[in-house]
Design an enzyme around this catalytic site. Structure first.
Site, PDB file in Angstrom:
ATOM      1  NE  ARG A   1      -3.600  -2.420   2.570  1.00 40.88           N
ATOM      2  CZ  ARG A   1      -4.914  -2.397   2.685  1.00 40.88           C
ATOM      3  NH1 ARG A   1      -5.625  -1.220   2.404  1.00 40.88           N
ATOM      4  NH2 ARG A   1      -5.549  -3.438   2.792  1.00 40.88           N
ATOM      5  CG  HIS A   2       4.690   1.272   0.086  1.00 39.11           C
ATOM      6  ND1 HIS A   2       4.496   0.184   0.836  1.00 39.11           N
ATOM      7  CD2 HIS A   2       5.879   1.177  -0.292  1.00 39.11           C
ATOM      8  CE1 HIS A   2       5.524  -0.602   0.743  1.00 39.11           C
ATOM      9  NE2 HIS A   2       6.117  -0.013  -0.288  1.00 39.11           N
ATOM     10  CB  ALA A   3       4.388   4.481  -4.718  1.00 34.30           C
TER      11      ALA A   3
END
Length: 144
Positions: free
Chosen positions: A59-61
């Site tokens: 749930r990230h970049a």
């Protein structure tokens, strides 16, 4: 935002086939070398395990970090979203395969029971490299 942010319309995630050496009666070995299989110099390696099947991780970049994710045991579903909205689903269930995650790609992982994930990263850990808020990720793409 970190300096040197890559264009979010850049390279797409893709599968990497690592060499699988061996036979069923003796077992197998797979190898990942920077110059032959990994598209960057590996600066950090980490692994996750014991994640319940109901949990979605990631749930990230990242602004600059590149990663290769391998399921060394079990099955991992890796979903990626590019800045242009392209979504891909990768099913990792063979330790001889990995998925390359370039910078500026939102990604999530979901694990089968007893899955073990190995990640090779192009940078050391720094919290400033993470985009953890999806709305911020979308905002970042639209400015690029």
């Amino acid at each position: 935002m970190m300096v040197g942010k890559q264009d979010p319309a850049g390279e797409m995630p893709y599968l990497i086939d690592f060499p699988v050496i061996g036979e069923p009666e003796v077992g197998y070995i797979s190898v990942a070398e920077n110059s032959n299989h990994i598209p960057f110099e590996v600066k950090r390696v980490f692994w996750t395990y014991g994640t319940p099947e109901s949990i979605v991780r990631g749930r990230h970049a990242h602004y600059t970090t590149q990663q290769v994710i391998v399921a060394v045991a079990g099955r991992i579903l890796v979903t990626t979203e590019m800045a242009n909205g392209t979504i891909q689903l990768f099913v990792l269930e063979e330790p001889g395969k990995g998925v390359y995650i370039p910078p500026n790609v939102w990604h999530t992982m979901q694990y089968s029971a007893n899955a073990v994930q190995l990640v090779m990263a192009s940078t050391g850990y720094t919290e400033e490299d993470y985009i953890r808020d999806y709305a911020q990720f979308r905002k970042t793409w639209h400015r690029a």
